[in-house]
Write a protein that holds these residues in place. Structure first.
Motif, PDB file in Angstrom:
ATOM      1  N   SER A 110       0.753  -1.199   0.005  1.00  0.00           N
ATOM      2  CA  SER A 110       0.137   0.095  -0.068  1.00  0.00           C
ATOM      3  C   SER A 110       0.856   1.176  -0.062  1.00  0.00           C
ATOM      4  O   SER A 110       0.393   2.233   0.020  1.00  0.00           O
ATOM      5  N   ARG A 111       2.090   1.047   0.062  1.00  0.00           N
ATOM      6  CA  ARG A 111       3.016   2.026   0.004  1.00  0.00           C
ATOM      7  C   ARG A 111       3.776   2.756  -1.338  1.00  0.00           C
ATOM      8  O   ARG A 111       4.133   3.750  -1.314  1.00  0.00           O
ATOM      9  N   MET A 112       3.539   1.860  -2.282  1.00  0.00           N
ATOM     10  CA  MET A 112       4.247   2.108  -3.560  1.00  0.00           C
ATOM     11  C   MET A 112       3.198   3.021  -4.416  1.00  0.00           C
ATOM     12  O   MET A 112       2.301   2.526  -4.994  1.00  0.00           O
ATOM     13  N   GLY A 113       3.308   4.189  -4.447  1.00  0.00           N
ATOM     14  CA  GLY A 113       2.358   5.165  -5.178  1.00  0.00           C
ATOM     15  C   GLY A 113       2.744   5.279  -6.673  1.00  0.00           C
ATOM     16  O   GLY A 113       3.383   4.775  -7.211  1.00  0.00           O
ATOM     17  N   PRO A 114       1.819   6.140  -7.302  1.00  0.00           N
ATOM     18  CA  PRO A 114       1.821   6.301  -8.768  1.00  0.00           C
ATOM     19  C   PRO A 114       3.193   6.672  -9.312  1.00  0.00           C
ATOM     20  O   PRO A 114       3.470   6.287 -10.514  1.00  0.00           O
ATOM     21  N   GLY A 115       4.149   7.115  -8.497  1.00  0.00           N
ATOM     22  CA  GLY A 115       5.373   7.517  -9.078  1.00  0.00           C
ATOM     23  C   GLY A 115       6.286   6.540  -9.146  1.00  0.00           C
ATOM     24  O   GLY A 115       7.602   6.285  -9.723  1.00  0.00           O
ATOM     25  N   HIS A 116       5.906   5.009  -8.478  1.00  0.00           N
ATOM     26  CA  HIS A 116       6.845   4.024  -8.509  1.00  0.00           C
ATOM     27  C   HIS A 116       6.565   3.240  -9.674  1.00  0.00           C
ATOM     28  O   HIS A 116       5.558   3.042 -10.353  1.00  0.00           O
ATOM     29  N   SER A 117       7.950   2.647 -10.183  1.00  0.00           N
ATOM     30  CA  SER A 117       7.768   1.755 -11.399  1.00  0.00           C
ATOM     31  C   SER A 117       6.869   0.591 -11.395  1.00  0.00           C
ATOM     32  O   SER A 117       6.284  -0.013 -12.124  1.00  0.00           O
ATOM     33  N   HIS A 118       6.973   0.057  -9.899  1.00  0.00           N
ATOM     34  CA  HIS A 118       5.999  -0.970  -9.817  1.00  0.00           C
ATOM     35  C   HIS A 118       4.606  -0.698  -9.929  1.00  0.00           C
ATOM     36  O   HIS A 118       3.662  -1.814 -10.197  1.00  0.00           O
ATOM     37  N   TYR A 119       4.150   0.667  -9.509  1.00  0.00           N
ATOM     38  CA  TYR A 119       2.881   0.932  -9.650  1.00  0.00           C
ATOM     39  C   TYR A 119       2.482   0.797 -11.232  1.00  0.00           C
ATOM     40  O   TYR A 119       1.266   0.353 -11.416  1.00  0.00           O
ATOM     41  N   VAL A 120       3.320   1.247 -11.916  1.00  0.00           N
ATOM     42  CA  VAL A 120       3.055   1.373 -13.333  1.00  0.00           C
ATOM     43  C   VAL A 120       2.888  -0.150 -13.797  1.00  0.00           C
ATOM     44  O   VAL A 120       1.923  -0.285 -14.700  1.00  0.00           O
ATOM     45  N   GLN A 121       3.874  -0.771 -13.568  1.00  0.00           N
ATOM     46  CA  GLN A 121       3.734  -2.264 -14.002  1.00  0.00           C
ATOM     47  C   GLN A 121       2.469  -3.105 -13.416  1.00  0.00           C
ATOM     48  O   GLN A 121       1.789  -3.760 -14.143  1.00  0.00           O
ATOM     49  N   ALA A 122       2.228  -2.504 -12.329  1.00  0.00           N
ATOM     50  CA  ALA A 122       0.979  -3.309 -11.776  1.00  0.00           C
ATOM     51  C   ALA A 122      -0.455  -2.789 -12.278  1.00  0.00           C
ATOM     52  O   ALA A 122      -1.044  -3.845 -12.582  1.00  0.00           O
ATOM     53  N   GLN A 123      -0.400  -1.771 -12.796  1.00  0.00           N
ATOM     54  CA  GLN A 123      -1.694  -1.017 -13.395  1.00  0.00           C
ATOM     55  C   GLN A 123      -1.727  -1.866 -14.540  1.00  0.00           C
ATOM     56  O   GLN A 123      -2.896  -2.181 -15.175  1.00  0.00           O
ATOM     57  N   GLU A 124      -0.638  -2.013 -15.355  1.00  0.00           N
ATOM     58  CA  GLU A 124      -0.795  -2.538 -16.865  1.00  0.00           C
ATOM     59  C   GLU A 124      -1.240  -3.820 -16.857  1.00  0.00           C
ATOM     60  O   GLU A 124      -1.698  -4.483 -17.510  1.00  0.00           O
ATOM     61  N   LEU A 125      -0.383  -4.720 -15.827  1.00  0.00           N
ATOM     62  CA  LEU A 125      -0.702  -6.320 -15.637  1.00  0.00           C
ATOM     63  C   LEU A 125      -2.180  -6.358 -15.288  1.00  0.00           C
ATOM     64  O   LEU A 125      -2.741  -7.131 -15.861  1.00  0.00           O
ATOM     65  N   SER A 126      -2.638  -5.470 -14.310  1.00  0.00           N
ATOM     66  CA  SER A 126      -4.435  -5.665 -14.161  1.00  0.00           C
ATOM     67  C   SER A 126      -5.036  -5.497 -15.157  1.00  0.00           C
ATOM     68  O   SER A 126      -6.221  -6.163 -15.392  1.00  0.00           O
TER      69      SER A 126
END
Length: 321
Positions: A110-126
Motif C-alpha cells: 500500500s506504500r508504492m504510489g503512482p510515481g513508483h515503477s512497480h505501480y505502473v507495471q501493476a496497473q498495466e498487468l491488471s
C-alpha cells in the motif's frame, strides 16, 4: 478465607482497582467492599461473581469482596462482543463476491504510489489480465499497488471489488471509505479474519469455466502474511483441491529474489520438501511472462485473446461516446 472475584470476558477492560477487606470476627457483618470508580472511567459494568473456597481459620467468617470493573473511554470502535459479529462480516464478504463474481485477487504494497515503477507495471498487468480472463479484479481496496490494479481493471472496463480494512499503511490511514469506488463495490472490514476469508474465497473455482488467480505483487509484512497464508492453503489442498488455482509471484526487479533464496535454504534444511515451493506458485519476472503463463494455464488461444481485445476496444469506444 473465602472471597469472590468479579469476572469479565471483555479483553479491553483495564485499570481495575481491587481492594480487599481484612478478616473480621465472626460477629461482624459480611458486607462487600466496593471500589470507587476512577474519574477516567466512563461506563461501569457489574459482572457475576465467581466464588473460590479456601480453608477457614477458626472463629473467622469468610469475607466477600466485590470488584467493579469499568471501560476507559479510549476505544473509538465497537468491541468484539461475540463470534457472531465476525460471522456476519464474513457473510457480507461472501454476498459481495456472489454479486460481483470471482476473479483475480491482487496482493501488494500500500506504500508504492503512482510515481513508483512497480505501480505502473501493476496497473498495466491488471488491465491485461482483466482483458485476458474477462473477470472481476479484487484487492484490499487500499492505496499503493492495490490502487494500481483497481485503476488497471477500470481501464479495461471490467468489474472491480475490494475488501478494505479500517486502517492501511500509506496515505489512506484515516478513512474507512474508498475515494472513488462505488460503495457497493467494496466492504470495509472490522476484522482481518473476515477480510482474509473474502480474499481467499474470490479465487475458489466452483466450475471449470471459472477463471481465477492469485497475483502477489511486491509488498511488506501484510503482503507476506497473505502470500504465505494462501500458499499454505494451496499446499494443504484447501484451495484448488478439485480445480487448481494459479498463484503468481511477481518478482519485479528481483524484489523477491532473497526470499526465494531463503526458501531454497529451507529445502536444504529439510523444512520443506525439494521442489515443494516451486510447485505451489509460478515466479514471473515480467508482465508478459505472467500473461503467457495464465493463457497456457487456462488454454486461452490467440483467437480468444483477439476477441477479448475487440470487446475491450468496444467498451472504450462506447464509454467515450
Amino acid at each position: 478465607m473465602g472471597f469472590s472475584v468479579a469476572r469479565s470476558l471483555d479483553s479491553h477492560l483495564n485499570n481495575i482497582m481491587v481492594r480487599r477487606t481484612r478478616r473480621l470476627p465472626a460477629s461482624s457483618t459480611n458486607e462487600p467492599t466496593r471500589i470507587t470508580r476512577p474519574s477516567s472511567f466512563s461506563t461501569t459494568h457489574t459482572f457475576r461473581s465467581v466464588g473460590f473456597k479456601h480453608s477457614q481459620k477458626q472463629n473467622h467468617k469468610p469475607i466477600q469482596t466485590t470488584v467493579f470493573a469499568s471501560k476507559q473511554d479510549l476505544i473509538d470502535f465497537h468491541d468484539r462482543k461475540s463470534p457472531n459479529e465476525v460471522r456476519e462480516e464474513i457473510k457480507r464478504c461472501y454476498e459481495l463476491i456472489n454479486r460481483l463474481g470471482r476473479g483475480v485477487v491482487y496482493l501488494g504494497s500500500s506504500r508504492m504510489g503512482p510515481g513508483h515503477s512497480h505501480y505502473v507495471q501493476a496497473q498495466e498487468l491488471s488491465k491485461e489480465i482483466s482483458n485476458l480472463l474477462d473477470c472481476t479484479s479484487w484487492s484490499g481496496a487500499g492505496p499503493g499497488l492495490m490502487d494500481a490494479v483497481t485503476q488497471g481493471a477500470l481501464q479495461a472496463g471490467k468489474p472491480v471489488g475490494g475488501f478494505k480494512i479500517g486502517k492501511e499503511a500509506g496515505e489512506w490511514t484515516a478513512s474507512n471509505y474508498h475515494p472513488y469506488l462505488p460503495s457497493e463495490n467494496y466492504l470495509t472490514c472490522r476484522f482481518f479474519s473476515a477480510r482474509k476469508h473474502g480474499l481467499v474465497d474470490v479465487v475458489v473455482r466452483n466450475n471449470p469455466l471459472d477463471k481465477t488467480a492469485v497475483v502477489a505483487l511486491p509488498g511488506g509484512i501484510g503482503t507476506l502474511d497473505e502470500v504465505f497464508e494462501i500458499m499454505a492453503l494451496i499446499q494443504l489442498e484447501r484451495i484448488g483441491s478439485e480445480l487448481p488455482v494459479p498463484f503468481i509471484l511477481m518478482n519485479y526487479d528481483s524484489f523477491y529474489s532473497k526470499l526465494l533464496d531463503f526458501l531454497d535454504v529451507c529445502e536444504e534444511w529439510g523444512t520443506v520438501s525439494k521442489g515443494e515451493v516451486s510447485s505451489l506458485w509460478k515466479v514471473c519476472n515480467s508482465n508478459s511472462e505472467a500473461l503467457t503463463y495464465l493463457a497456457e494455464f487456462y488454454g486461452i488461444s490467440s483467437s480468444d485473446k483477439s476477441n477479448n481485445l475487440t470487446k475491450l476496444h468496444s467498451t472504450h469506444e462506447s464509454s467515450s461516446t
